[in-house]
Design a protein around this motif. Structure first.
Motif, PDB file in Angstrom:
ATOM      1  N   ILE A 241      40.824-131.966  17.222  1.00  0.00           N
ATOM      2  CA  ILE A 241      41.200-130.615  16.805  1.00  0.00           C
ATOM      3  C   ILE A 241      41.436-130.564  15.297  1.00  0.00           C
ATOM      4  CG2 ILE A 241      42.988-128.846  17.060  1.00  0.00           C
ATOM      5  CD1 ILE A 241      43.332-130.097  19.965  1.00  0.00           C
ATOM      6  N   LEU A 242      42.121-131.569  14.775  1.00  0.00           N
ATOM      7  CA  LEU A 242      42.358-131.619  13.334  1.00  0.00           C
ATOM      8  C   LEU A 242      41.041-131.743  12.574  1.00  0.00           C
ATOM      9  CD1 LEU A 242      45.467-133.998  13.259  1.00  0.00           C
ATOM     10  CD2 LEU A 242      45.453-131.536  12.789  1.00  0.00           C
ATOM     11  N   ALA A 243      40.123-132.546  13.081  1.00  0.00           N
ATOM     12  CA  ALA A 243      38.816-132.697  12.441  1.00  0.00           C
ATOM     13  C   ALA A 243      38.054-131.374  12.458  1.00  0.00           C
ATOM     14  CB  ALA A 243      38.016-133.783  13.140  1.00  0.00           C
ATOM     15  N   HIS A 244      38.118-130.659  13.585  1.00  0.00           N
ATOM     16  CA  HIS A 244      37.459-129.353  13.713  1.00  0.00           C
ATOM     17  C   HIS A 244      37.956-128.401  12.620  1.00  0.00           C
ATOM     18  CE1 HIS A 244      36.837-125.613  16.566  1.00  0.00           C
ATOM     19  NE2 HIS A 244      36.369-125.411  15.339  1.00  0.00           N
ATOM     20  N   ALA A 245      39.280-128.290  12.503  1.00  0.00           N
ATOM     21  CA  ALA A 245      39.856-127.357  11.526  1.00  0.00           C
ATOM     22  C   ALA A 245      39.581-127.792  10.094  1.00  0.00           C
ATOM     23  CB  ALA A 245      41.361-127.233  11.767  1.00  0.00           C
ATOM     24  N   ALA A 246      39.718-129.091   9.833  1.00  0.00           N
ATOM     25  CA  ALA A 246      39.500-129.593   8.479  1.00  0.00           C
ATOM     26  C   ALA A 246      38.049-129.400   8.050  1.00  0.00           C
ATOM     27  CB  ALA A 246      39.883-131.067   8.390  1.00  0.00           C
ATOM     28  N   LEU A 247      37.116-129.635   8.974  1.00  0.00           N
ATOM     29  CA  LEU A 247      35.707-129.448   8.648  1.00  0.00           C
ATOM     30  C   LEU A 247      35.365-127.976   8.453  1.00  0.00           C
ATOM     31  CD1 LEU A 247      34.021-132.087  10.966  1.00  0.00           C
ATOM     32  CD2 LEU A 247      34.033-132.072   8.463  1.00  0.00           C
ATOM     33  N   HIS A 248      36.029-127.082   9.177  1.00  0.00           N
ATOM     34  CA  HIS A 248      35.823-125.650   8.955  1.00  0.00           C
ATOM     35  C   HIS A 248      36.200-125.298   7.516  1.00  0.00           C
ATOM     36  CE1 HIS A 248      36.111-121.318  10.747  1.00  0.00           C
ATOM     37  NE2 HIS A 248      35.720-121.288   9.473  1.00  0.00           N
ATOM     38  N   VAL A 249      37.355-125.782   7.073  1.00  0.00           N
ATOM     39  CA  VAL A 249      37.792-125.515   5.698  1.00  0.00           C
ATOM     40  C   VAL A 249      36.829-126.146   4.699  1.00  0.00           C
ATOM     41  CG1 VAL A 249      39.634-125.902   4.017  1.00  0.00           C
ATOM     42  CG2 VAL A 249      40.210-125.256   6.361  1.00  0.00           C
ATOM     43  N   ALA A 250      36.401-127.364   4.976  1.00  0.00           N
ATOM     44  CA  ALA A 250      35.519-128.063   4.037  1.00  0.00           C
ATOM     45  C   ALA A 250      34.156-127.370   3.924  1.00  0.00           C
ATOM     46  CB  ALA A 250      35.334-129.516   4.486  1.00  0.00           C
ATOM     47  N   ARG A 251      33.612-126.917   5.052  1.00  0.00           N
ATOM     48  CA  ARG A 251      32.259-126.358   5.054  1.00  0.00           C
ATOM     49  C   ARG A 251      32.222-124.868   4.713  1.00  0.00           C
ATOM     50  NH1 ARG A 251      28.070-128.921   6.684  1.00  0.00           N
ATOM     51  NH2 ARG A 251      27.055-127.030   7.489  1.00  0.00           N
ATOM     52  N   ALA A 252      33.344-124.204   4.754  1.00  0.00           N
ATOM     53  CA  ALA A 252      33.380-122.766   4.473  1.00  0.00           C
ATOM     54  C   ALA A 252      33.142-122.502   2.988  1.00  0.00           C
ATOM     55  CB  ALA A 252      34.734-122.190   4.891  1.00  0.00           C
ATOM     56  N   PRO A 253      32.567-121.337   2.656  1.00  0.00           N
ATOM     57  CA  PRO A 253      32.507-120.933   1.246  1.00  0.00           C
ATOM     58  C   PRO A 253      33.914-120.807   0.702  1.00  0.00           C
ATOM     59  CG  PRO A 253      31.930-119.106   2.697  1.00  0.00           C
ATOM     60  CD  PRO A 253      32.006-120.318   3.550  1.00  0.00           C
ATOM     61  N   LYS A 254      34.059-120.961  -0.595  1.00  0.00           N
ATOM     62  CA  LYS A 254      35.398-121.054  -1.180  1.00  0.00           C
ATOM     63  C   LYS A 254      35.768-119.826  -2.017  1.00  0.00           C
ATOM     64  CE  LYS A 254      36.093-125.203   0.475  1.00  0.00           C
ATOM     65  NZ  LYS A 254      34.874-125.326   1.288  1.00  0.00           N
TER      66      LYS A 254
END
Length: 433
Positions: A322-335
């Protein structure tokens, strides 16, 4: 007979291996050339026989005590070793009395444990020239030491040893064990694994080597499987209240901000493997879903909040997914950090500028008599065809004072909102930076 005698020596060794092979000369100390190289400031002070007050700062096992003892030997001064957990003002005073008879270096391990009063007492002795002071700490001196000590002592940071230096440390220990009748060889990548898994901590590497060889004699091969087994019982060095905590979480956050998915997962794995509370990690992800992604992708915060709720109910080991899912969402999202930047500018404005009176047409009018007090004139945007009308909401605050769009394409929420409001209002909301 000689081999039997050597094996007996190994069995009877009382001192830890790390202590037995501790270097005593600068030429044998690895990885700190920026401090001990011939033209380094610390080395020049040592060669001129006056160091005053210095603090050696670094993680465990990088050589703080070793360097302190080598300095004492090189300067040919009496070396008094104290520990801040056990030795207080009376011990420092005794050292000062002994220093009257002979040039002395006083070494204080874990100097960050001392109170301001004891630290000031130490400084008074060094500034009066009674003795030279070497402090050692694994805590950030800018936060952990008294203000006077942090500002008046020279602080030298030691670097973690490289994998290559760690291999040299282990090889030295192997030669030492050979003298005791234990002939060690390494299978495959076992040596590199032992060096790398020690995290730049020579003591940790040597303790692991000792664990691999305990009870062995004669020729013995260390395998990758054995190294793996030993490190199962040797957790990654991590202090939840110290630099490791803040440095690793900082690297994790900056990797998400920098959109590096693999680095994000690496630092997340370090946090998880070190036993960091999953709720703490989830909180950091939530913060940066707004701070670094923000209006570019509003669903990032939704994912982060959902992850936070999920880890409350699940915990490790499944929480790692779950933490990986959320962290990757933040990492891959436009900033976009327009929300963070905007509220920071607004708070600074409120703190430093005259307060703006609430305009009469924006004041609360949900009571009898409000109109007689002048609470009139508000126009609801919902009553218009476009859902927007020009109206003054904060007199004196011009467009773009606080909110500045970070839209880099029309594919993000912020970009689509810019395009919408440009069509409605005739300008790009918030301008640009």
């Amino acid at each position: 007979m000689e081999n039997l005698f050597s094996v007996a020596q190994a069995a009877e060794r009382i001192r830890p291996l790390a202590d037995e092979i501790r270097p005593t000369a600068f030429s044998d100390i690895l990885g700190q050339d920026h401090l001990l190289g011939e033209d380094a400031i610390l080395r020049r002070k040592i060669d001129n026989n006056r160091i005053g007050a210095i603090v050696l700062y670094g993680t465990t096992g990088v050589g703080k005590t070793t360097i302190a003892r080598a300095i004492g030997k090189h300067m040919k001064k009496k070396f008094i070793a104290l520990h801040a957990a056990h030795h207080k003002t009376a011990d420092i005073q005794k050292a000062a009395e002994e220093a009257k008879e002979q040039d002395t270096i006083v070494f204080i391990d874990e100097i960050h444990r001392y109170s301001t009063t004891i630290s000031d007492n130490l400084l008074s002795h060094t500034e009066a020239g009674h003795f030279d002071l070497i402090g050692a700490t694994s805590e950030n001196p800018n936060f952990a030491l008294s203000k006077a000590l942090a500002s008046r002592a020279l602080i030298f940071e030691l670097k973690p040893l490289s994998v290559e230096d760690m291999e040299r440390v282990i090889t030295r220990a192997v030669w030492k064990l050979k003298d005791e009748g234990l002939i060690i060889s390494f299978d495959g990548e076992a040596l590199k694994m032992l060096a790398g898994r020690s995290g730049g901590d020579a003591r940790r590497a040597l303790n692991a080597l000792e664990a691999c060889t305990i009870g062995r004699s004669g020729a013995f091969k260390i395998t990758e499987a054995l190294v793996e087994e030993v490190f199962k019982f040797s957790p990654i060095p991590y202090d939840r209240s110290g630099d490791a905590h803040y440095d690793v979480i900082s690297a994790f956050v900056k990797s998400m901000r920098g959109s590096d998915e693999d680095a994000t997962l690496y630092w997340l794995a370090r946090l998880i493997q070190s036993g960091e509370d999953p709720r703490f990690i989830a909180r950091r992800i939530m913060i940066h879903a707004s701070e670094d992604v923000g209006l570019a992708d509003n669903t990032a915060l939704q994912t982060a909040v959902a992850a936070s709720h999920a880890v409350e109910k699940i915990g490790y080991p499944e929480a790692r997914i779950i933490l990986a899912h959320a962290a990757l969402h933040v990492a891959r999202a436009p900033k976009s950090n327009s929300a963070y930047r905007g509220i920071s500018l607004a708070l600074d404005y409120v703190a430093t500028q005259p307060l703006i009176d609430v305009p009469m047409h924006l004041r609360d009018s949900h009571y009898k008599g409000a109109a007689t007090l002048g609470r009139v004139g508000y126009q609801s945007p919902h009553a218009t065809e476009l859902g927007w009308l020009k109206q003054d909401y904060a007199p004196g605050i011009s467009r773009g004072t606080f909110y500045q769009s970070d839209a880099r394409s029309n594919s993000t929420f912020e970009g689509r909102a810019d395009a919408f409001w440009e069509k409605i209002k005739g300008f790009k909301t918030g301008g640009s930076v």
